[in-house]
Motif scaffolding. Sequence first.
Motif, PDB file in Angstrom:
ATOM      1  N   GLN A   1       0.873  -1.189  -0.104  1.00  0.00           N
ATOM      2  CA  GLN A   1       0.201   0.132   0.097  1.00  0.00           C
ATOM      3  C   GLN A   1       0.737   1.249  -0.231  1.00  0.00           C
ATOM      4  OE1 GLN A   1      -3.741   0.099   2.382  1.00  0.00           O
ATOM      5  NE2 GLN A   1      -2.718  -1.735   3.374  1.00  0.00           N
ATOM      6  N   GLY A   2       0.442   2.136  -0.547  1.00  0.00           N
ATOM      7  CA  GLY A   2       1.166   3.549  -0.397  1.00  0.00           C
ATOM      8  C   GLY A   2       0.140   4.528  -0.823  1.00  0.00           C
ATOM      9  N   GLY A   3       0.972   5.808  -1.569  1.00  0.00           N
ATOM     10  CA  GLY A   3       0.339   7.041  -1.991  1.00  0.00           C
ATOM     11  C   GLY A   3       1.077   8.161  -1.937  1.00  0.00           C
ATOM     12  N   ARG A   4       0.231   9.296  -2.099  1.00  0.00           N
ATOM     13  CA  ARG A   4       0.821  10.588  -2.029  1.00  0.00           C
ATOM     14  C   ARG A   4       0.389  11.358  -0.709  1.00  0.00           C
ATOM     15  NH1 ARG A   4       1.915  13.618  -6.956  1.00  0.00           N
ATOM     16  NH2 ARG A   4       0.631  12.078  -7.989  1.00  0.00           N
ATOM     17  N   HIS A   5       0.990  10.810   0.290  1.00  0.00           N
ATOM     18  CA  HIS A   5       0.658  11.215   1.518  1.00  0.00           C
ATOM     19  C   HIS A   5       1.783  11.251   2.336  1.00  0.00           C
ATOM     20  CE1 HIS A   5      -1.979  12.575   4.648  1.00  0.00           C
ATOM     21  NE2 HIS A   5      -1.654  11.734   5.471  1.00  0.00           N
ATOM     22  N   VAL A   6       2.003  12.027   3.257  1.00  0.00           N
ATOM     23  CA  VAL A   6       3.219  12.082   4.358  1.00  0.00           C
ATOM     24  C   VAL A   6       2.402  11.899   5.743  1.00  0.00           C
ATOM     25  CG1 VAL A   6       5.177  13.211   5.564  1.00  0.00           C
ATOM     26  CG2 VAL A   6       4.433  13.847   3.259  1.00  0.00           C
TER      27      VAL A   6
END
Length: 453
Positions: free
Chosen positions: A210-215
């Motif tokens: 899982q991943g994405g554009r988020h810190v």
Amino acid sequence: MSAPLPAPAEVRAEFDRLLALDAEAAVAYLHRLGTSSGYIDERAVARNICWTAASPYGTLEMTINLSKPEKDPRAIAAAQAGAASISNATADAAQPAASHSTPPSPSFPQCELCWENESICRAPGRTAKPGLRIARIELSGERWGLQFSPYAYFHEHCVALSAEHRPMKIDAACFVRLLDFVDLFPFYFIGSNADLPIVGGSILSHDHFQGGRHVLPLMKAPIERNVALPGTPQVRCGIVRWPASTLRLVSEDRVALARVAARVLKTWQGFSFEPCGIVAQDADGPHNTLNPIVRRRGALYVMDLVLRNNRTDKTHPWGVFHAHEKLHHIKKENIGLIEIMGLAVLPPRLARELPRTGCELVEAARAERAPDEIESRLRACEGTASHAAWAADILARRRAELAAPTAGEYDPIHPVLRDEVARAFTAILETTGVFKRNATGASGWNAFFSEFA
């Protein structure tokens, strides 16, 4: 009327074309398909209840996810055990990654992450997951897919999934795949749930990331102790100031980074330390594994390794390093990748239970009722019974805040309860730490590092 959704093969061809030109454009195309088809229901995501809260480890992110069902950890373990007993190999999955524009052979999907969900009908005229489209990517020479999560815990929450239905596995090859992913998409983070029950995520039967554009909060946490591992000059290592026991590896050399990560994993898999309750293996099987999380910072690769242990005992039948039963009224599910990074994904029942509990607390505070009285009242109601002891403790500690008039817009969940839920989540994260933040935990870290000498 919206245009019909392109066929899976068309989507993969267009994604491949865009990826060769611009990775940002490729993922934007795939995400746009997910939202326009309704697979990612933006209206449902907007209804989720979200807030942030301060903690000793920085700001944590809290969500009550109204579209994600609550799962029992024991049901998750049973599902993994059942999947492991089935042979999942297919001739299609064994072919070279670059030769495919279609998913594996058409058969009934074995889990929610199988590529067959994209097109197989469960009933005439109805697809298994209407609107789902999976792009094709290659990780470490294997065919993997990329899709976006319908639950959308954060912006562009993506899932990378193996084309082959096979169990989750954390090993040296996993680290290489994660590094390949951030080379393809350097604007995303990517990580993996652990591969054992209790500490694993909700689907252990299908290898995925899982991943994405988020810190996420863990990614903002600082190093509190630098560690020199012998023979690894290219890789900086340190203990992160975080409730879950986390090592951070940083290097410009991804090969060296993967090698050190594999060394940490192998050492951790065989490590026992009785003072901290860590047992690597017993009659129930192996217990040590980890969550790897990778991101890019320019030329640097950053890999966080969260050490996990799934052992149980008579005192803690749900897990020694799992949320203890007194916290199950807030969260009893597995603490997976996203939550171990500081984003709480709380069950939808709390959207009903917390406002009721809060109303009772405010009334009790203003009527000057005793904590044991409010506990009895809450236990008598099915929707609040599980929160009774917790709420009585809150009333004893925070009566004045509960009795005070609230300013601003009406909030169905009282600010005091939002804060206390965050405190409970912090306690859950602290429970997952194999090396507690005390003298015993420090000695455990030292014993672990001595294994590298």
